[in-house]
Design a protein around this motif. Structure first.
Motif, PDB file in Angstrom:
ATOM      1  N   VAL A  20       0.838  -1.204   0.000  1.00 51.62           N
ATOM      2  CA  VAL A  20       0.000   0.000   0.000  1.00 51.62           C
ATOM      3  C   VAL A  20       0.870   1.250   0.000  1.00 51.62           C
ATOM      4  CG1 VAL A  20      -1.591   1.368   1.399  1.00 51.62           C
ATOM      5  CG2 VAL A  20      -2.033  -1.058   1.042  1.00 51.62           C
ATOM      6  N   PHE A  21       1.873   1.269   0.866  1.00 55.53           N
ATOM      7  CA  PHE A  21       2.747   2.446   0.951  1.00 55.53           C
ATOM      8  C   PHE A  21       3.524   2.646  -0.347  1.00 55.53           C
ATOM      9  CE2 PHE A  21       6.952   4.244   1.888  1.00 55.53           C
ATOM     10  CZ  PHE A  21       6.582   5.470   2.426  1.00 55.53           C
ATOM     11  N   ALA A  22       4.104   1.560  -0.875  1.00 57.21           N
ATOM     12  CA  ALA A  22       4.936   1.670  -2.069  1.00 57.21           C
ATOM     13  C   ALA A  22       4.118   2.060  -3.297  1.00 57.21           C
ATOM     14  CB  ALA A  22       5.665   0.348  -2.320  1.00 57.21           C
ATOM     15  N   VAL A  23       2.934   1.449  -3.481  1.00 52.91           N
ATOM     16  CA  VAL A  23       2.100   1.765  -4.643  1.00 52.91           C
ATOM     17  C   VAL A  23       1.629   3.212  -4.578  1.00 52.91           C
ATOM     18  CG1 VAL A  23      -0.085   1.257  -5.789  1.00 52.91           C
ATOM     19  CG2 VAL A  23       1.392  -0.614  -5.065  1.00 52.91           C
ATOM     20  N   ARG A  27       2.593   5.903  -7.421  1.00 47.96           N
ATOM     21  CA  ARG A  27       1.535   6.587  -8.174  1.00 47.96           C
ATOM     22  C   ARG A  27       1.675   8.099  -8.061  1.00 47.96           C
ATOM     23  NH1 ARG A  27      -2.233   4.041 -10.808  1.00 47.96           N
ATOM     24  NH2 ARG A  27      -2.772   1.862 -10.363  1.00 47.96           N
ATOM     25  N   SER A  28       2.064   8.576  -6.887  1.00 49.00           N
ATOM     26  CA  SER A  28       2.270  10.019  -6.720  1.00 49.00           C
ATOM     27  C   SER A  28       3.435  10.511  -7.564  1.00 49.00           C
ATOM     28  CB  SER A  28       2.507  10.357  -5.245  1.00 49.00           C
ATOM     29  OG  SER A  28       3.712   9.772  -4.783  1.00 49.00           O
ATOM     30  N   LEU A  29       4.407   9.631  -7.826  1.00 50.17           N
ATOM     31  CA  LEU A  29       5.541   9.968  -8.689  1.00 50.17           C
ATOM     32  C   LEU A  29       5.252   9.672 -10.157  1.00 50.17           C
ATOM     33  CD1 LEU A  29       8.457   8.544  -6.484  1.00 50.17           C
ATOM     34  CD2 LEU A  29       7.790  10.943  -6.759  1.00 50.17           C
ATOM     35  N   ARG A  30       3.999   9.225 -10.448  1.00 52.90           N
ATOM     36  CA  ARG A  30       3.566   8.905 -11.810  1.00 52.90           C
ATOM     37  C   ARG A  30       4.434   7.792 -12.422  1.00 52.90           C
ATOM     38  NH1 ARG A  30       0.042  12.710 -13.626  1.00 52.90           N
ATOM     39  NH2 ARG A  30       0.379  12.115 -15.792  1.00 52.90           N
ATOM     40  N   LEU A  31       4.776   6.796 -11.589  1.00 54.04           N
ATOM     41  CA  LEU A  31       5.523   5.630 -12.033  1.00 54.04           C
ATOM     42  C   LEU A  31       4.629   4.402 -11.980  1.00 54.04           C
ATOM     43  CD1 LEU A  31       8.925   6.228 -10.195  1.00 54.04           C
ATOM     44  CD2 LEU A  31       8.456   6.539 -12.621  1.00 54.04           C
ATOM     45  N   PRO A  32       4.868   3.395 -12.825  1.00 49.91           N
ATOM     46  CA  PRO A  32       4.000   2.213 -12.852  1.00 49.91           C
ATOM     47  C   PRO A  32       3.990   1.470 -11.515  1.00 49.91           C
ATOM     48  CG  PRO A  32       5.410   2.285 -14.795  1.00 49.91           C
ATOM     49  CD  PRO A  32       5.906   3.349 -13.871  1.00 49.91           C
ATOM     50  N   PRO A  33       2.825   0.996 -11.055  1.00 50.65           N
ATOM     51  CA  PRO A  33       2.747   0.279  -9.770  1.00 50.65           C
ATOM     52  C   PRO A  33       3.558  -1.008  -9.748  1.00 50.65           C
ATOM     53  CG  PRO A  33       0.557   0.950 -10.510  1.00 50.65           C
ATOM     54  CD  PRO A  33       1.499   1.220 -11.632  1.00 50.65           C
ATOM     55  N   LEU A  34       3.766  -1.635 -10.905  1.00 49.92           N
ATOM     56  CA  LEU A  34       4.501  -2.902 -10.895  1.00 49.92           C
ATOM     57  C   LEU A  34       5.926  -2.694 -10.390  1.00 49.92           C
ATOM     58  CD1 LEU A  34       6.695  -3.468 -13.459  1.00 49.92           C
ATOM     59  CD2 LEU A  34       4.589  -3.282 -14.752  1.00 49.92           C
ATOM     60  N   LEU A  35       6.503  -1.500 -10.609  1.00 43.03           N
ATOM     61  CA  LEU A  35       7.827  -1.216 -10.069  1.00 43.03           C
ATOM     62  C   LEU A  35       7.789  -1.157  -8.550  1.00 43.03           C
ATOM     63  CD1 LEU A  35       9.094   1.524 -12.571  1.00 43.03           C
ATOM     64  CD2 LEU A  35       9.524  -0.925 -12.604  1.00 43.03           C
ATOM     65  N   MET A 136       2.661   5.358 -20.783  1.00 46.33           N
ATOM     66  CA  MET A 136       3.333   6.623 -21.067  1.00 46.33           C
ATOM     67  C   MET A 136       2.962   7.161 -22.441  1.00 46.33           C
ATOM     68  SD  MET A 136       7.014   6.662 -19.231  1.00 46.33           S
ATOM     69  CE  MET A 136       6.985   8.440 -19.469  1.00 46.33           C
ATOM     70  N   MET A 137       2.741   6.287 -23.401  1.00 47.05           N
ATOM     71  CA  MET A 137       2.335   6.761 -24.723  1.00 47.05           C
ATOM     72  C   MET A 137       0.940   7.366 -24.683  1.00 47.05           C
ATOM     73  SD  MET A 137       3.854   3.966 -27.391  1.00 47.05           S
ATOM     74  CE  MET A 137       3.591   5.038 -28.784  1.00 47.05           C
ATOM     75  N   THR A 138       0.059   6.792 -23.860  1.00 48.82           N
ATOM     76  CA  THR A 138      -1.284   7.359 -23.694  1.00 48.82           C
ATOM     77  C   THR A 138      -1.205   8.739 -23.066  1.00 48.82           C
ATOM     78  OG1 THR A 138      -2.212   5.132 -23.443  1.00 48.82           O
ATOM     79  CG2 THR A 138      -3.557   6.991 -22.680  1.00 48.82           C
ATOM     80  N   GLU A 139      -0.383   8.873 -22.020  1.00 44.80           N
ATOM     81  CA  GLU A 139      -0.243  10.165 -21.343  1.00 44.80           C
ATOM     82  C   GLU A 139       0.363  11.217 -22.275  1.00 44.80           C
ATOM     83  OE1 GLU A 139       2.110   9.399 -17.910  1.00 44.80           O
ATOM     84  OE2 GLU A 139       0.426   8.597 -16.733  1.00 44.80           O
ATOM     85  N   PRO A 374      10.764   4.952 -17.675  1.00 44.41           N
ATOM     86  CA  PRO A 374       9.963   6.189 -17.702  1.00 44.41           C
ATOM     87  C   PRO A 374      10.792   7.436 -17.989  1.00 44.41           C
ATOM     88  CG  PRO A 374       9.337   4.813 -15.830  1.00 44.41           C
ATOM     89  CD  PRO A 374      10.574   4.207 -16.412  1.00 44.41           C
ATOM     90  N   PHE A 375      12.009   7.488 -17.454  1.00 47.36           N
ATOM     91  CA  PHE A 375      12.863   8.655 -17.690  1.00 47.36           C
ATOM     92  C   PHE A 375      13.386   8.660 -19.122  1.00 47.36           C
ATOM     93  CE2 PHE A 375      13.217   7.239 -13.263  1.00 47.36           C
ATOM     94  CZ  PHE A 375      12.736   8.365 -12.611  1.00 47.36           C
ATOM     95  N   LEU A 376      13.720   7.495 -19.653  1.00 48.49           N
ATOM     96  CA  LEU A 376      14.190   7.393 -21.028  1.00 48.49           C
ATOM     97  C   LEU A 376      13.094   7.799 -22.009  1.00 48.49           C
ATOM     98  CD1 LEU A 376      16.677   6.460 -22.687  1.00 48.49           C
ATOM     99  CD2 LEU A 376      15.619   4.204 -22.806  1.00 48.49           C
TER     100      LEU A 376
END
Length: 658
Positions: A20-23, A27-35, A136-139, A374-376
């Motif tokens: 819960v904490f990590a996801v 999400r707040s950093l706009r990174l995929p939850p699987l990471l 990321m392509m959708t965004e 995501p950064f690339l």
């Protein structure tokens, strides 16, 4: 409570709390939850903090996560899309997977590993992350771009390639001299099973789901979905194949029925939770001590994965006659490892195909590539611009087309997005003989509209140079007709930089981002939910016998309260007989450095004596409604005035010249 049950519950609580904490953080950093799940597994697993034991029960549950992952991929599998993109899918897509696999196989043999290990590593590294790239392509609104279509086509083939790899890897772990015979027998069984399931399944699935749906029980429908998914997974496992293959087939069969979207909605909670558990177990496999001991090899494999696969995709794309800038973008978007690679790596690890330290090195390189993805992708445009002068030529040609088509337009409206809302707006503008110029990112839509004589071109309205080419300095207004807050904020930022006095109307789905868009300088934000609810209320009230005039008055009251720009427009029947030039309208006035109104308060200006109302003031991009009489005006302020045409001329003269 027994000790084992207590230990299991404790592990589950630790897992849930950390997840819960990590996801939430990711999400707040706009990174995929699987990471986030991978990171939880790395930190809480037996090789780090040791909060979660690497037990058989945990791995068994994680295997169900793979089952639901493959089921959801099968559910999203679209034969019409595959047919429409078959050139890219079976051309560039197949070439990328086969070339990557072959090169990794050769590299493995050169470093002294078995060819079975080389095939396993090649299959793992040939796949890219559908979840990260598509999100990321959708965004970034790049799904319909030229490189976006290539990326989606390659990802489609990669999804298809998972099926034979799921069959092949367990067979490669077989011992004995007759390995070719074992592999041949496995593929023969798979072919017979696939043919039987697809042939019979297509004839049985739709009537079976019809029968279940007629019972009108959501509980029964959900049980049936689980039965079909797990039943086919069990059937393939009985044939010596993987559970994931059966789940993929179940998804494919259901995708051909009209119940596809209902099934997708019902299965999502199970899929997300179990899939999260699977990625946690993948993270638990990573031994940081082994990675640290082989850090040089991890960096080597990481560079080989990202640079090597990116270069392979770019070179193959050039061979298929795509522009170098498009090819480089496609390579950057597909350079990372993928979630299916973890599935194959787990199979290879369980079958003993890879030495333990090699599996750790490959796993660490895959995780790092996905963390960097995501950064690339975010900086892909800047990277391509630095590497490729042709990218500027491509952009210049695109801008040249926009400039040519917009050259003769003056006092026009720039319509961002030419979907249903944009097209309806354009029809109203045409009826009022107001010129417009539309920008859209869907090439097919642009071609169709241009062929019909519409003033539409391909272009990204969030880019500064595109807005300038569209004649923003000569425009009367900008309308963002699609509901994408992130893109709308970019448009607002560019418009405010180029023309702070230009009004921008933004469409949204609801009021959730209202304040954010208004602060960014939107002249008005139109939420679909509000307009839909007003229409619903008006029809319901009239059906209940409420007089039409009373209903219209109620609707006008709500709109006048909600939409700042409509204040004074919906004042009642008294205005219905006014001539066109006597109708109140809006006008924006920007105060330059020498404007007479600078330093004066609104009360001192006495614009109400001219029958003109100041409805809003935009200052430094922030828009304020109903400004108070003691508001002192500053240079750079943009005043939104409401009044008749003659009164507005007098008010503008008083503000600027005194």
């Amino acid at each position: 409570m027994p000790h084992d049950a207590t230990t299991t519950l404790q592990s589950v609580l630790v897992l849930l709390g950390a997840a819960v904490f990590a996801v939430a953080l990711f999400r707040s950093l706009r990174l995929p939850p699987l990471l986030a799940y991978l990171l939880v597994g790395m930190l809480a697993g037996p090789h780090a903090l040791g909060w979660i034991p690497n037990s058989e029960d945990t791995r068994y549950l994680a295997e169900f996560g793979v089952v639901f992952l493959m089921f959801s991929i099968g559910l999203e599998f679209s034969l019409p899309q595959l047919k429409a993109m078959r050139g890219v899918v079976f051309g560039l897509g197949s070439a990328q997977v086969l070339v990557t696999l072959a090169l990794v196989l050769v590299a493995a043999l050169l470093f002294g590993h078995s060819w079975q290990a080389g095939v396993a590593m090649g299959g793992v590294m040939a796949l890219s992350s559908t979840a990260i790239v598509s999100k990321m392509m959708t965004e970034r609104l790049e799904l319909q771009s030229r490189h976006g279509r290539l990326v989606i086509g390659v990802l489609l083939f990669q999804d298809l390639a998972v099926v034979p790899l799921l069959i092949l890897l367990p067979a490669l772990s077989a011992t004995g001299d007759d390995l070719a015979g074992v592999i041949g027998m496995v593929f023969l069984k798979a072919a017979v099973l696939l043919f039987g399931l697809l042939y019979l399944g297509q004839r049985l699935m739709r009537p079976w789901f019809h029968w279940v749906a007629r019972r009108k029980s959501s509980e029964l429908f959900m049980l049936n979905v689980l039965l079909v998914t797990l039943g086919l997974a069990y059937l393939t496992s009985l044939a010596g194949l993987s559970l994931a293959l059966g789940a993929f087939l179940a998804g494919m069969l259901i995708s051909e029925t009209e119940y596809r979207y209902q099934v997708e909605a019902d299965i999502q909670p199970f899929r997300d939770v179990l899939l999260g558990l699977f990625f946690v177990t993948v993270g638990m496999l990573l031994d940081l001590r082994t990675v640290a001991a082989n850090l040089g090899w991890v960096v080597f494999v990481l560079l080989g994965l990202v640079l090597g696969k990116g270069a392979i995709v770019a070179l193959l794309s050039r061979l298929f006659r795509h522009d170098i800038s498009v090819s480089l973008r496609t390579g950057l978007f597909l350079a990372q490892a993928g979630e299916f690679g973890f599935v194959l790596l787990t199979l290879a690890n369980d079958g003993g195909l890879l030495p333990l330290y090699v599996a750790q090195i490959v796993l660490a390189a895959m995780l790092l590539s996905m963390l960097a993805a995501p950064f690339l992708l975010h900086h892909s445009g800047a990277i391509v611009s630095r590497l490729c002068r042709n990218d500027w030529n491509y952009r210049a040609l695109e801008l040249h087309e926009i400039v040519v088509k917009s050259a003769g337009t003056e006092g026009h409206v720039i319509v961002c997005g030419y979907g249903r809302s944009g097209q309806n707006l354009s029809r109203f503008l045409s009826l009022e003989e107001i010129p417009f110029f539309a920008l859209d990112l869907d090439p097919q839509r642009v071609r169709a509209a241009a062929a019909a004589g519409e003033n539409v071109v391909y272009g990204d309205a969030s880019r500064r140079e595109v807005l300038m080419a569209a004649g923003i300095q000569r425009a009367r207004a900008v309308v963002v007709s699609y509901a994408d807050t992130a893109s709308a904020l970019k448009v607002l930022h560019q418009v405010h930089e180029l023309r702070p006095d230009l009004p921008v109307v933004v469409r949204t789905l609801d009021d959730s981002d209202l304040g954010k868009l208004q602060q960014a300088g939107a002249a008005e934000v139109v939420p679909e939910v509000l307009e839909g609810s007003l229409m619903l209320a008006s029809h319901a009230l009239m059906l209940l016998g409420v007089p039409l005039a009373h209903v219209l008055r109620r609707i006008r009251e709500v709109r006048s309260q909600r939409y700042g720009l409509f204040r004074g427009v919906f004042r009642g029947e008294a205005e219905s007989g006014l001539e066109e030039h006597e109708q109140p309208r809006l006008s924006s006035v920007a105060l330059g450095d020498k404007a007479a109104a600078i330093g004066k308060t609104l009360a001192e200006l006495e614009l109400d004596s001219l029958l003109v109302e100041i409805t809003a003031i935009r200052r430094r991009g922030i828009r304020g409604l109903e400004p108070s009489p003691d508001t002192k005006l500053m240079a750079g302020d943009v005043l939104v005035l409401l009044g008749t045409a003659d009164d507005l001329v007098q008010a503008e003269s008083k503000l600027l010249q005194g």
